[in-house]
Design a protein around this motif. Structure first.
Motif, short mmCIF file in Angstrom:
data_model
loop_
_atom_site.label_atom_id
_atom_site.label_comp_id
_atom_site.label_asym_id
_atom_site.label_seq_id
_atom_site.Cartn_x
_atom_site.Cartn_y
_atom_site.Cartn_z
N LEU A 227 0.87 -1.16 0.09
CA LEU A 227 -0.20 0.00 -0.15
C LEU A 227 0.84 1.13 0.08
O LEU A 227 0.50 2.16 -0.47
N LYS A 228 2.06 1.15 0.80
CA LYS A 228 2.81 2.14 0.58
C LYS A 228 3.46 2.64 -0.81
O LYS A 228 3.60 3.70 -1.54
N ALA A 229 3.86 1.48 -1.50
CA ALA A 229 4.16 1.56 -2.98
C ALA A 229 3.14 2.29 -3.79
O ALA A 229 3.47 3.16 -4.30
N PHE A 230 1.84 1.64 -3.50
CA PHE A 230 0.80 1.99 -4.68
C PHE A 230 0.66 3.41 -4.57
O PHE A 230 0.43 4.13 -5.34
N LEU A 278 8.47 6.77 -7.14
CA LEU A 278 9.47 6.43 -6.07
C LEU A 278 9.70 4.72 -6.51
O LEU A 278 10.93 3.96 -6.00
N TYR A 279 8.53 4.18 -6.88
CA TYR A 279 8.61 2.62 -6.96
C TYR A 279 8.16 2.28 -8.28
O TYR A 279 7.27 2.56 -8.83
N LYS A 280 8.86 1.14 -8.88
CA LYS A 280 8.40 0.39 -10.24
C LYS A 280 7.30 -0.36 -10.07
O LYS A 280 7.17 -0.82 -8.98
N PRO A 281 6.64 -0.50 -11.10
CA PRO A 281 5.47 -1.61 -10.81
C PRO A 281 6.07 -3.15 -10.64
O PRO A 281 7.29 -3.53 -10.91
#
Length: 317
Positions: A227-230, A278-281
């Motif tokens: 959830l943080k990444a999403f 910040l984050y890749k899929p």
């Protein structure tokens, strides 16, 4: 040791909440602020959840020879395990896909082959009520972030699991760490406990603080890695652990586990000049195996190691 003052949010009579009302908006903003700043909050839920009765039943269940009934699995997402090297005080009994048709009844038959309905009824009611609460929190968060069009897809991204946990008191010379420091490598989780405190969070100053549940109807909602990444890091994700005192401790976790093949991707609405990507899929189901593999190598991996934009991980999808 200090005490963590988790935001305390009263969800009493939440079934009467109407989206768009002043009460809804105030509660939504309170939820989002808590998750943005702390990554968790203490929720006061109504007495319709059979928490006390479930814990009474758990004490009976943990008196069964669970290893004989279920074996001792190496999986953290299914079955029974106990006294593993990293959690030597812990016994855990897990019901995966707990809200799927027939799952609870089939699980119960392992314990009571001749039939027993009370356990099944308690687990089903507890799980349904917490899934409704989880859905309410997600609706508020997605609305606050302007991501309502993604909500239906998000609901299909995971399955609920019920983890029933017992910790024995440590013997002389043993560690008192029930679960070592970690973030949850899932989507989100809702924790409850019975009688004994023990949950601790690591604050920004590197100090461990006790999380104290203020009422018998208290639960802690925790943001997890997925959830943080999403949310592109908009929501916080706390490092936490469990410390055991001189008495046994019972707790129940209700996490949302990412389904295999579901790709978690930051929505374009959350990326701009002030909020770079910040984050890749990534496939959410591959996060836990990555952490475990790194752990076997003696590496304490992070979400950034797995899918941070600066990493070159071949297992993202």
């Amino acid at each position: 040791m200090g005490v963590f003052s988790a935001p305390k949010i009263d969800f009493g009579k939440s079934s009467e909440l109407k989206k768009g009302s002043e009460k809804w908006n105030l509660l939504r903003d309170e939820v989002f602020k808590a998750l943005e700043e702390y990554g968790c909050f203490e929720a006061l839920l109504d007495g319709e959840i059979p928490k006390v009765k479930l814990y009474e039943k758990l004490k009976e269940v943990f008196n069964f020879n669970l290893e004989k009934i279920f074996g001792n699995t190496q999986s953290v997402l299914v079955g029974y395990d106990r006294y593993k090297p990293k959690a030597p005080l812990q016994e855990r009994l897990v019901i995966p896909n707990v809200l799927n048709d027939g799952v609870i009844e089939n699980f119960s038959k392992n314990l009571w082959p001749d039939g027993e309905s009370e356990f099944s009824d308690l687990v089903l009611t507890y799980s349904k009520k917490l899934s409704e609460f989880d859905d309410l929190v997600k609706r508020m968060v997605f609305e606050k972030l302007g991501l309502e069009k993604y909500l239906d897809e998000h609901k299909k991204s995971g399955d609920y699991l019920l983890a029933m946990i017992k910790y024995r008191a440590p013997k002389a010379g043993e560690t008192n760490v029930g679960i070592p420091p970690h973030t949850d490598n899932i989507i989100s989780t809702i924790l409850s406990q019975h009688d004994q405190d023990g949950l601790q969070i690591l604050d920004k100053n590197g100090q461990w603080l006790d999380v104290q549940f203020s009422t018998p109807n208290s639960y802690v909602f925790l943001v997890s890695d997925c959830l943080k990444a999403f949310t592109n890091g908009r929501l916080n994700c706390l490092i936490h652990r469990v410390i055991i005192g001189n008495e046994e401790r019972y707790s129940v976790g209700f996490p949302l586990i990412p389904k295999e093949g579901y790709i978690i991707k930051v929505p374009e609405e959350l990326v701009d000049e002030n909020h770079p990507l910040l984050y890749k899929p990534f496939d959410g189901s591959k996060l836990l195996p990555f952490y475990m593999a790194e752990g076997r190598r003696g590496v304490s991996a992070t979400l950034e190691d797995f899918c941070g934009v600066s990493t070159n991980n071949p297992n993202l999808s």
